[in-house]
Design a protein around this motif. Structure first.
Motif, PDB file in Angstrom:
ATOM      1  N   GLN A 169      -3.257   0.621   2.557  1.00  0.00           N
ATOM      2  CA  GLN A 169      -1.533   0.330   3.887  1.00  0.00           C
ATOM      3  C   GLN A 169      -1.420  -1.355   3.743  1.00  0.00           C
ATOM      4  OE1 GLN A 169       0.940   1.970   4.307  1.00  0.00           O
ATOM      5  NE2 GLN A 169       0.110   3.912   3.267  1.00  0.00           N
ATOM      6  N   GLY A 172       0.610  -5.012   0.278  1.00  0.00           N
ATOM      7  CA  GLY A 172       2.121  -4.605   0.035  1.00  0.00           C
ATOM      8  C   GLY A 172       2.568  -5.445  -1.119  1.00  0.00           C
ATOM      9  N   SER A 208      -2.960   0.460  -5.992  1.00  0.00           N
ATOM     10  CA  SER A 208      -1.956  -0.581  -5.494  1.00  0.00           C
ATOM     11  C   SER A 208      -1.913  -2.124  -6.277  1.00  0.00           C
ATOM     12  CB  SER A 208      -2.025  -0.488  -3.865  1.00  0.00           C
ATOM     13  OG  SER A 208      -1.872   0.558  -3.502  1.00  0.00           O
ATOM     14  N   GLU A 275       0.080   9.515   5.139  1.00  0.00           N
ATOM     15  CA  GLU A 275       0.574   9.160   4.472  1.00  0.00           C
ATOM     16  C   GLU A 275      -0.502   8.483   3.512  1.00  0.00           C
ATOM     17  OE1 GLU A 275       3.692   8.339   3.301  1.00  0.00           O
ATOM     18  OE2 GLU A 275       4.502   9.730   5.317  1.00  0.00           O
ATOM     19  N   GLU A 277      -3.554   8.279   0.934  1.00  0.00           N
ATOM     20  CA  GLU A 277      -3.002   9.214  -0.544  1.00  0.00           C
ATOM     21  C   GLU A 277      -4.582   9.454  -1.379  1.00  0.00           C
ATOM     22  OE1 GLU A 277      -0.113   7.303  -3.342  1.00  0.00           O
ATOM     23  OE2 GLU A 277       0.370   6.330  -1.968  1.00  0.00           O
ATOM     24  N   ALA A 289       5.535  11.842  -5.791  1.00  0.00           N
ATOM     25  CA  ALA A 289       6.186  11.591  -3.512  1.00  0.00           C
ATOM     26  C   ALA A 289       7.489  12.552  -3.584  1.00  0.00           C
ATOM     27  CB  ALA A 289       6.280  10.205  -2.584  1.00  0.00           C
ATOM     28  N   SER A 298       3.973   7.940  -5.496  1.00  0.00           N
ATOM     29  CA  SER A 298       4.130   7.643  -4.559  1.00  0.00           C
ATOM     30  C   SER A 298       4.728   6.256  -3.959  1.00  0.00           C
ATOM     31  CB  SER A 298       2.393   7.951  -4.142  1.00  0.00           C
ATOM     32  OG  SER A 298       1.670   7.802  -5.348  1.00  0.00           O
ATOM     33  N   ARG A 299       4.000   5.552  -3.022  1.00  0.00           N
ATOM     34  CA  ARG A 299       4.149   3.521  -3.123  1.00  0.00           C
ATOM     35  C   ARG A 299       2.906   3.505  -3.428  1.00  0.00           C
ATOM     36  NH1 ARG A 299       0.888   0.638   0.423  1.00  0.00           N
ATOM     37  NH2 ARG A 299       2.217  -1.234   1.922  1.00  0.00           N
ATOM     38  N   ARG A 302       3.631   3.490  -7.122  1.00  0.00           N
ATOM     39  CA  ARG A 302       5.028   2.175  -7.759  1.00  0.00           C
ATOM     40  C   ARG A 302       4.399   0.750  -7.779  1.00  0.00           C
ATOM     41  NH1 ARG A 302      10.476   3.428  -5.832  1.00  0.00           N
ATOM     42  NH2 ARG A 302      10.725   5.513  -5.497  1.00  0.00           N
ATOM     43  N   LEU A 303       3.214   0.201  -6.677  1.00  0.00           N
ATOM     44  CA  LEU A 303       3.093  -0.661  -6.388  1.00  0.00           C
ATOM     45  C   LEU A 303       1.959  -1.096  -7.104  1.00  0.00           C
ATOM     46  CD1 LEU A 303       2.292  -1.052  -2.589  1.00  0.00           C
ATOM     47  CD2 LEU A 303       4.028  -2.032  -3.510  1.00  0.00           C
TER      48      LEU A 303
END
Length: 746
Positions: A169, A172, A208, A275, A277, A289, A298-299, A302-303
Motif C-alpha cells: 500500500q 503508488g 507493484s 486489501e 494481496e 480482481a 488487481s491493484r 495494474r501498477l
C-alpha cells in the motif's frame, strides 16, 4: 512526535489499508507464546490423535443433527422409538426433549457446534532435520488436517500487542512513497512499544514496482524494503547499498526502540487486511480482481504492468472484461445453447458467472440460473441442479465429451489469460519453491532473522526442509486426506447392501408358521429380464392399460394398471392395488384366489369393453382385469365371452384359420404364456424338442452318433419346409418341422 499527530497518522494509515488495527499476537498466529518442543515421532502422533478426535467429533455432531432434523418439529412417540432403534443415542434424545426449542433447536445447536468449535492446538516443534520416521509421522498428522509449526525460535507471548503492515500500500502510481511508509511504521512502533509489527505484502510491493519476484532485482528490492521497515520500526541504521536499490539515501540510527518486526503467515489475512494481496514475503498468487461489472487486474498487477509495459495494459484489461462471453462461446457456443432452450437472459447470467471466475459446474447451477429459467425455459426440476451444472447441461442434450471439453476450456481460463498477459511483460506468476525461499530468506535477514514461510502439505516436506536449511521457520498446514480407493469401494458395497436391506424391510415379512412342521413363506423374485404382455382396452369409455410380468416358467408374477386420464386419487389407488397383488403373487398366493375374489365385482366405471377380443362387457375395472388374467393364464374360458379357441395372435380354431398346440416348457423360454393364452401357434416350432422326440423313439446305439440330420434339397410335400432328411435307408424321409414321413418317389 505529538500524541495527536501520532494518532492522526495511525488513523490515516489504517484508513488507507497500510496498517491494521491493533491486535493480539494470538489473533494472527496460533503458535504465539508456545515454546517449541523437540520434534519426535510420539509427539507428532499425539498431534495426529488430537486432530483425528476433533474430526470425529465434528462428523458425529453433524450426523446426530441430521438424525434429529428428520424427526421434524413435533414427532410422535412411535417415530422417536424408531429413531432410537435406528441408532439415535438415548441421551441425545432425552436432552433434545428437555431443551426449550425442542428437536430442531437441538439439531441447530449441534450443527453450530460442529462448525464453530475451535480446532485443536497446533503442534509447535523445534526446526531440524526430518528423517524417514519423522517424515511418516508428520505426513500422518497433516493428513488429519493438523497445523504444524517448525520454529527457529520462540515467538513472544500470545497477548503481545501487534499490528500488520501491508507494504504494497506504500507503492503508488509514482513509485514507492517512502516518507509515508517510514512515518507510518515509526508511528506504529512508538504506539506498540515492546509489541510486534508483522510485515506482509512484500511480494505485492515488488510486483507493484514492476519487478519480477524471482529475479535478482526483485529479491534485492524486497530485502531493501524489509530493511527500510526495520530501520523505521527499531531505529536501526538503513545502509546506503540498500537505499540505492529503491532510490533512497542511507539513514543513521535514530535510537533504539523495543518494537519487534517479523515476517509471519497469518491465520486469516482477509479478516485483518482485506486489501492485502500477499502474506509475509510470499509471492502474489492471483492478479485478478472482481467487481460488480467485469473481472479486472488487481491493484499490484495494474501498477506493475503500467510501470513495466504500459502499452500492454489496455489490451489485457479489455480481454479480461470479455473473458466470460468469449470463453462460453468457444466452449459451448451461444447458438447451441439457444437451440437447447437457453434465453439471452440465461446466457448473460452464465457469462457473468464465468467472467467472475466460477467454474463450469457452478456457472450452470441452480443458484446462477434461477428456478424460473430452469422451470419455464428449460422445462426441468431445479432441485436436481442445486450445485451440479454439468448434470443440467447433460439434461438439455450436451454429451459428456462436450461437457468435459467445455470444462477444460473454461475452468481457470481467465487466470491463464491474466498470467500470460503479465508474463508477456516479464512479470511471471509461476514462482518456484526455490525462488520463494530465496526471496523470504533475504527479507528475513534484512529484518533481523525472524521469518516464517508457509509450506502447504500438498507440496510435501521438501519445501519445509529447504526453508529450515535457509534459516527460516516453517508453517505446515494440513488438509484432511480424502478416502482411499479401497475405502471408497468398500463404502459403495456397504451402501449397496444397506439399500438391499432397506428394500427387504419394506417388503412383506415372512408369515409365521402355523405349526412346528409348517414351512415359512418366502418371496420369489422375478428375473431382471422378464416376459409379459400389454393389453390396451376401454371399460365404459375409460382407457386402461394392463401390463404383466412372468416368471421363467411363464406363470404370472406381477401386474401394472395404468389409467392415465383418471383422477390422481383413483390412479394412485389402482397403482398401489397392483403392487399388493404383485407382492401376493410373488409370495405364493394363487392367481385363482384373486380371480375368484374380484371377478364380477360391481362399481364404476363399468360397461362395454373395447380392445379385448375375449371380453366384451365388464361390471368394473377389477372384473375386467381378473377375467382377462384368468383367461390368459388359467385357461378359464368360462369367463370369456368370445371365441374360446383363440391362440392369442388374432385367429383360432373356431374360424378354421389356425391349428394350435399345447404350450410347452420350452416355449416359455421364448414367448409369453399370457400373450399366447396357453396355446402354441403352429408358426412356432421348437426344433430341439422335435429332434429329442425322434431320438427317444429310435433304439439306443452302442456307439455315440451325431443326431443332427442332413437336410435334403427338396421341400416337404406336407408343409413346404426345406427340413426333409433321410430317416432310414431305402428312400424313407421325414420332416423336422411337421413330422410327416414319406417315401421318395421312384
Amino acid at each position: 512526535m505529538a500524541a495527536k499527530s501520532l494518532n492522526d497518522l495511525l488513523e490515516a494509515a489504517e484508513a488507507d489499508g497500510l496498517l491494521s488495527a491493533e491486535l493480539r499476537l494470538r489473533d494472527v498466529l496460533r503458535s504465539a507464546g508456545r515454546p517449541p518442543q523437540p520434534l519426535t515421532a510420539p509427539a507428532l502422533r499425539d498431534v495426529r490423535s488430537a486432530w483425528s478426535a476433533a474430526n470425529l467429533l465434528g462428523v458425529s455432531q453433524l450426523a446426530t443433527a441430521e438424525m434429529l432434523e428428520r424427526l421434524g418439529d413435533a414427532p410422535k412417540n412411535a417415530e422417536l422409538a424408531e429413531a432410537l432403534a435406528a441408532g439415535l443415542p438415548q441421551d441425545v434424545l432425552e436432552e433434545a426433549l428437555r431443551q426449550p426449542g425442542g428437536i430442531l433447536k437441538t439439531a441447530a445447536s449441534l450443527r453450530a457446534a460442529a462448525v464453530s468449535t475451535p480446532s485443536p492446538r497446533p503442534g509447535v516443534f523445534e526446526a531440524g532435520h526430518i528423517d524417514a520416521a519423522l517424515s511418516e509421522a508428520l505426513l500422518g498428522a497433516l493428513e488429519e488436517g493438523a497445523e504444524i509449526h517448525l520454529m527457529r525460535g520462540a515467538l513472544p507471548e500470545a497477548g503481545t500487542r501487534c499490528r500488520v503492515l501491508d507494504a504494497a500500500q506504500a507503492v503508488g502510481p509514482g513509485g514507492l512513497e517512502a516518507d509515508y511508509l517510514v512515518a507510518a511504521v515509526d508511528a506504529a512502533a512508538r504506539d506498540l512499544g515492546d509489541g510486534m509489527l508483522v510485515v506482509a505484502g512484500l511480494g505485492a510491493a515488488v510486483l507493484s514496482l514492476g519487478l519480477d519476484y524471482a529475479s535478482e532485482g526483485g529479491v534485492a528490492v524486497g530485502a531493501a524494503l524489509a530493511a527500510l521497515i526495520k530501520s523505521a520500526a527499531t531505529g536501526a541504521a538503513f545502509p546506503a547499498a540498500q537505499g540505492r536499490l529503491i532510490g533512497l539515501e542511507a539513514m543513521k540510527a535514530s535510537g533504539r526502540r523495543t518494537c519487534q518486526v517479523a515476517l509471519l503467515p497469518l491465520r486469516d489475512m482477509a479478516a485483518v487486511l482485506p486489501e492485502c494481496e500477499s502474506e509475509g514475503a510470499a509471492p502474489v498468487r492471483t492478479v485478478l480482481a472482481y467487481g460488480e461489472e467485469a473481472p479486472s487486474l488487481s491493484r499490484a498487477a495494474r501498477l506493475g504492468l503500467a510501470r513495466r509495459a504500459p502499452e500492454h495494459l489496455p489490451a489485457l484489461l479489455d480481454r479480461l472484461a470479455q473473458a466470460g462471453a468469449h470463453d462460453l462461446d468457444s466452449a459451448l457456443g451461444r447458438t447451441r445453447l439457444r437451440d437447447r432452450g437457453f434465453t439471452e437472459e440465461a446466457i448473460e447470467r452464465v457469462t457473468r458467472a464465468i467472467g467472475d471466475g466460477l467454474p463450469l459446474n457452478a456457472a450452470f447451477s441452480r443458484w446462477v440460473l434461477g428456478d424460473e429459467i430452469i422451470i419455464n425455459d428449460l422445462k426441468l426440476l431445479p432441485e436436481r441442479f442445486d450445485s451440479d451444472g454439468k448434470a443440467l447441461l447433460s439434461a438439455v442434450g450436451f454429451s459428456k465429451k462436450d461437457i468435459a471439453a467445455a470444462e477444460l476450456a473454461i475452468d481457470g481460463a481467465i487466470d491463464e489469460i491474466a498470467g500470460k498477459g503479465l508474463a508477456g511483460a516479464g512479470l511471471s506468476l509461476n514462482i518456484t519453491a526455490d525462488a520463494e525461499i530465496r526471496f523470504t530468506a533475504a527479507a528475513s535477514r534484512a529484518l533481523g532473522g525472524m521469518g516464517m514461510l508457509r509450506a502447504p502439505s500438498a507440496e510435501g516436506l521438501e519445501l519445509a526442509e529447504a526453508a529450515m536449511a535457509a534459516g527460516l521457520s516453517a508453517l505446515m498446514t494440513g488438509h484432511r486426506a480424502p478416502p482411499s480407493e479401497d475405502l471408497r469401494l468398500r463404502m459403495e458395497q456397504i451402501l449397496s447392501l444397506a439399500e438391499e436391506i432397506a428394500e427387504d424391510a419394506e417388503a412383506l415379512p415372512d408369515l409365521p408358521a402355523l405349526s412346528e412342521g409348517a414351512p415359512g413363506v418366502r418371496r420369489t423374485r422375478l428375473p431382471d429380464r422378464r416376459k409379459g404382455y400389454i393389453q390396451k382396452a376401454t371399460v365404459g369409455g375409460h382407457k386402461v392399460y394392463l401390463h404383466t410380468g412372468e416368471f421363467d416358467d411363464g406363470s404370472l408374477g406381477e401386474i401394472f394398471i395404468d389409467m392415465h386420464k383418471e383422477g390422481a386419487a383413483f390412479r394412485s389407488l389402482m397403482n398401489n392395488f397392483a403392487i399388493s397383488v404383485s407382492l401376493g403373487l410373488q409370495y405364493g398366493v394363487p392367481l385363482e384366489e384373486y380371480a375368484d375374489a374380484f371377478v364380477f365385482t360391481r362399481f364404476e366405471p363399468a360397461g362395454a369393453v373395447t380392445g379385448n377380443d375375449r371380453i366384451t362387457n365388464a361390471t368394473s375395472i377389477l372384473d375386467y382385469i381378473f377375467r382377462e388374467l384368468a383367461v390368459s393364464y388359467l385357461g378359464r374360458d368360462d369367463l370369456a365371452e368370445a371365441d374360446v379357441t383363440h391362440d392369442g395372435l388374432g385367429r383360432g380354431a373356431g374360424d378354421a384359420t389356425r391349428e394350435t398346440a399345447a404350450f410347452t416348457s420350452e416355449a416359455a423360454q421364448f414367448i409369453s404364456r399370457g400373450f399366447s393364452r396357453g396355446q402354441l401357434p403352429d408358426n412356432i416350432v421348437i426344433l430341439g424338442a422335435r429332434r429329442a422326440e425322434k431320438a427317444a423313439e429310435e433304439p439306443a446305439s452302442a456307439e455315440t452318433r451325431d443326431l443332427s440330420p442332413v437336410y435334403l434339397s427338396q421341400a416337404c410335400p406336407a408343409c413346404g419346409s426345406f427340413t426333409l432328411f433321410e430317416a432310414a435307408p431305402g428312400g424313407h424321409m421325414a420332416c423336422d418341422t411337421c413330422g410327416e414321413e414319406s417315401r421318395a418317389s421312384q
